[in-house]
Write a protein that holds these residues in place. Sequence first.
Motif, PDB file in Angstrom:
ATOM      1  N   ALA A 100       0.821  -1.218   0.000  1.00  0.00           N
ATOM      2  CA  ALA A 100       0.000   0.000   0.000  1.00  0.00           C
ATOM      3  C   ALA A 100       0.851   1.262   0.000  1.00  0.00           C
ATOM      4  CB  ALA A 100      -0.932  -0.013   1.212  1.00  0.00           C
ATOM      5  N   GLN A 101       1.784   1.330  -0.908  1.00  0.00           N
ATOM      6  CA  GLN A 101       2.661   2.495  -1.083  1.00  0.00           C
ATOM      7  C   GLN A 101       3.604   2.737   0.097  1.00  0.00           C
ATOM      8  OE1 GLN A 101       0.646   6.062  -2.222  1.00  0.00           O
ATOM      9  NE2 GLN A 101      -0.156   5.211  -4.100  1.00  0.00           N
ATOM     10  N   LYS A 102       3.586   1.869   1.092  1.00  0.00           N
ATOM     11  CA  LYS A 102       4.502   2.043   2.221  1.00  0.00           C
ATOM     12  C   LYS A 102       5.635   1.035   2.113  1.00  0.00           C
ATOM     13  CE  LYS A 102       1.596   3.865   5.914  1.00  0.00           C
ATOM     14  NZ  LYS A 102       1.116   3.650   7.291  1.00  0.00           N
ATOM     15  N   LEU A 103       6.807   1.457   2.525  1.00  0.00           N
ATOM     16  CA  LEU A 103       7.956   0.562   2.608  1.00  0.00           C
ATOM     17  C   LEU A 103       8.314   0.435   4.074  1.00  0.00           C
ATOM     18  CD1 LEU A 103      10.603   1.430  -0.128  1.00  0.00           C
ATOM     19  CD2 LEU A 103       9.565  -0.794   0.294  1.00  0.00           C
ATOM     20  N   VAL A 104       8.307  -0.785   4.578  1.00  0.00           N
ATOM     21  CA  VAL A 104       8.680  -1.014   5.971  1.00  0.00           C
ATOM     22  C   VAL A 104      10.016  -1.742   5.998  1.00  0.00           C
ATOM     23  CG1 VAL A 104       8.049  -2.129   8.142  1.00  0.00           C
ATOM     24  CG2 VAL A 104       6.276  -1.115   6.685  1.00  0.00           C
ATOM     25  N   PHE A 105      10.971  -1.153   6.690  1.00  0.00           N
ATOM     26  CA  PHE A 105      12.304  -1.735   6.727  1.00  0.00           C
ATOM     27  C   PHE A 105      12.436  -2.759   7.850  1.00  0.00           C
ATOM     28  CE2 PHE A 105      15.236   0.402   3.822  1.00  0.00           C
ATOM     29  CZ  PHE A 105      14.421   1.410   3.332  1.00  0.00           C
ATOM     30  N   GLY A 106      13.201  -3.808   7.573  1.00  0.00           N
ATOM     31  CA  GLY A 106      13.613  -4.718   8.618  1.00  0.00           C
ATOM     32  C   GLY A 106      14.704  -4.058   9.450  1.00  0.00           C
ATOM     33  N   GLN A 107      15.088  -4.712  10.547  1.00  0.00           N
ATOM     34  CA  GLN A 107      16.075  -4.136  11.450  1.00  0.00           C
ATOM     35  C   GLN A 107      17.484  -4.169  10.867  1.00  0.00           C
ATOM     36  OE1 GLN A 107      14.293  -2.364  13.525  1.00  0.00           O
ATOM     37  NE2 GLN A 107      15.123  -3.151  15.417  1.00  0.00           N
ATOM     38  N   GLY A 108      17.686  -4.953   9.829  1.00  0.00           N
ATOM     39  CA  GLY A 108      18.998  -5.041   9.212  1.00  0.00           C
ATOM     40  C   GLY A 108      19.853  -6.158   9.793  1.00  0.00           C
ATOM     41  N   THR A 109      20.742  -6.661   8.980  1.00  0.00           N
ATOM     42  CA  THR A 109      21.744  -7.639   9.418  1.00  0.00           C
ATOM     43  C   THR A 109      23.107  -7.026   9.182  1.00  0.00           C
ATOM     44  OG1 THR A 109      20.389  -9.574   8.905  1.00  0.00           O
ATOM     45  CG2 THR A 109      22.775  -9.902   9.039  1.00  0.00           C
ATOM     46  N   ARG A 110      23.839  -6.898  10.273  1.00  0.00           N
ATOM     47  CA  ARG A 110      25.174  -6.314  10.160  1.00  0.00           C
ATOM     48  C   ARG A 110      26.183  -7.418   9.907  1.00  0.00           C
ATOM     49  NH1 ARG A 110      28.369  -3.026  14.922  1.00  0.00           N
ATOM     50  NH2 ARG A 110      30.303  -2.710  13.780  1.00  0.00           N
TER      51      ARG A 110
ATOM     52  N   GLN B   4      13.475   3.921  10.995  1.00  0.00           N
ATOM     53  CA  GLN B   4      12.073   4.163  11.306  1.00  0.00           C
ATOM     54  C   GLN B   4      11.514   5.228  10.368  1.00  0.00           C
ATOM     55  OE1 GLN B   4      10.331   2.509  13.993  1.00  0.00           O
ATOM     56  NE2 GLN B   4      12.162   1.245  13.832  1.00  0.00           N
ATOM     57  N   PHE B   5      10.392   4.897   9.742  1.00  0.00           N
ATOM     58  CA  PHE B   5       9.769   5.788   8.767  1.00  0.00           C
ATOM     59  C   PHE B   5       9.050   6.937   9.471  1.00  0.00           C
ATOM     60  CE2 PHE B   5       7.690   7.127   5.018  1.00  0.00           C
ATOM     61  CZ  PHE B   5       6.334   7.251   5.255  1.00  0.00           C
ATOM     62  N   LEU B   6       9.340   8.148   9.034  1.00  0.00           N
ATOM     63  CA  LEU B   6       8.685   9.332   9.592  1.00  0.00           C
ATOM     64  C   LEU B   6       7.495   9.739   8.742  1.00  0.00           C
ATOM     65  CD1 LEU B   6      11.949  11.095  10.542  1.00  0.00           C
ATOM     66  CD2 LEU B   6      10.038  10.982  12.129  1.00  0.00           C
ATOM     67  N   PHE B   7       7.755  10.126   7.507  1.00  0.00           N
ATOM     68  CA  PHE B   7       6.684  10.510   6.583  1.00  0.00           C
ATOM     69  C   PHE B   7       7.217  10.575   5.160  1.00  0.00           C
ATOM     70  CE2 PHE B   7       7.362  14.038   9.736  1.00  0.00           C
ATOM     71  CZ  PHE B   7       8.467  14.618   9.138  1.00  0.00           C
TER      72      PHE B   7
ATOM     73  N   LYS C  66       2.464   8.466   6.640  1.00  0.00           N
ATOM     74  CA  LYS C  66       2.999   8.951   7.902  1.00  0.00           C
ATOM     75  C   LYS C  66       3.325   7.766   8.787  1.00  0.00           C
ATOM     76  CE  LYS C  66       1.863  12.404  11.441  1.00  0.00           C
ATOM     77  NZ  LYS C  66       2.438  11.645  12.577  1.00  0.00           N
ATOM     78  N   GLY C  67       4.436   7.851   9.496  1.00  0.00           N
ATOM     79  CA  GLY C  67       4.806   6.811  10.452  1.00  0.00           C
ATOM     80  C   GLY C  67       4.214   7.104  11.814  1.00  0.00           C
ATOM     81  N   ASN C  68       4.733   6.395  12.820  1.00  0.00           N
ATOM     82  CA  ASN C  68       4.182   6.503  14.168  1.00  0.00           C
ATOM     83  C   ASN C  68       5.031   7.383  15.072  1.00  0.00           C
ATOM     84  OD1 ASN C  68       2.041   4.735  13.536  1.00  0.00           O
ATOM     85  ND2 ASN C  68       3.391   2.988  13.872  1.00  0.00           N
ATOM     86  N   PHE C  69       5.255   8.594  14.662  1.00  0.00           N
ATOM     87  CA  PHE C  69       6.021   9.541  15.461  1.00  0.00           C
ATOM     88  C   PHE C  69       5.091  10.607  16.026  1.00  0.00           C
ATOM     89  CE2 PHE C  69      10.622   8.843  15.133  1.00  0.00           C
ATOM     90  CZ  PHE C  69      10.638   7.776  14.244  1.00  0.00           C
ATOM     91  N   PRO C  70       5.466  11.189  17.182  1.00  0.00           N
ATOM     92  CA  PRO C  70       4.618  12.226  17.776  1.00  0.00           C
ATOM     93  C   PRO C  70       4.536  13.466  16.900  1.00  0.00           C
ATOM     94  CG  PRO C  70       6.699  12.035  18.961  1.00  0.00           C
ATOM     95  CD  PRO C  70       6.650  10.884  18.017  1.00  0.00           C
ATOM     96  N   GLY C  71       3.549  14.307  17.217  1.00  0.00           N
ATOM     97  CA  GLY C  71       3.311  15.508  16.434  1.00  0.00           C
ATOM     98  C   GLY C  71       4.454  16.510  16.444  1.00  0.00           C
TER      99      GLY C  71
END
Lengths: 109, 113
Positions: free
Chosen positions: A94-104, B44-47, B57-62
């Motif tokens: 849905a147009q969002k990209l969610v990142f994993g925590q990464g592997t170092r 962490q995604f902001l916007f 929009k991500g889950n950050f405060p106003g």
Amino acid sequence: GQQVMQIPQYQHVQEGEDFTTYCNSSTTLSNIQWYKQRPGGHPVFLIQLVKSGEVKKQKRLTFQFGEAKKNSSLHITATQTTDVGTYFCAGGRAQKLVFGQGTRLTINP
Amino acid sequence: KAGVTQTPRYLIKTRGQQVTLSCSPISGHRSVSWYQQTPGQGLQFLFEYFSETQRNKGNFPGRFSGRQFSNSRSEMNVSTLELGDSALYLCASRTGEINSPLHFGNGTRLTVT
């Protein structure tokens, strides 16, 4: 909400050994992207997978997208010191990209 | 083609202050996203902004806000800074097409004391 889990968090290998990082999503993804961040640098796009069961190769790197489009993996054959860095997967939905925590990945030369 | 440019590279602020970060996307890219990166929380995604409108929009405060200008340049503002806001703030641009890859800038390292 959508979560993308990536394991392991850290991996240390001897140069020449193989390396694999895994990415799992709680929901079906429309696509998965992989990024590499060198120490002190910024994430750089590596590849995108879109189709169920897709496999793509870039030289020593092999990327897979699961049949259910909920998981993915990145495999590096015969690591070299230039492979050092953090590898991130990013799941698209849905147009969002969610990142994993990464592997170092660190490598002993 | 010039890459994504973020200014400033480093910033030191005191708790309670506010800060504005700037991002110039790759020419032709209409989407700009902001991410916060910390050792413990990853990226962490902001916007995300597209054509001057906030698209996601991500889950950050106003306290965290942003905007995009008609030339696609973007700014991010954080008000009433807290110690926990210390992080690397990354801006990324993309063409705006769904699933197009992100091109990241070098980031702004913010330290709050």
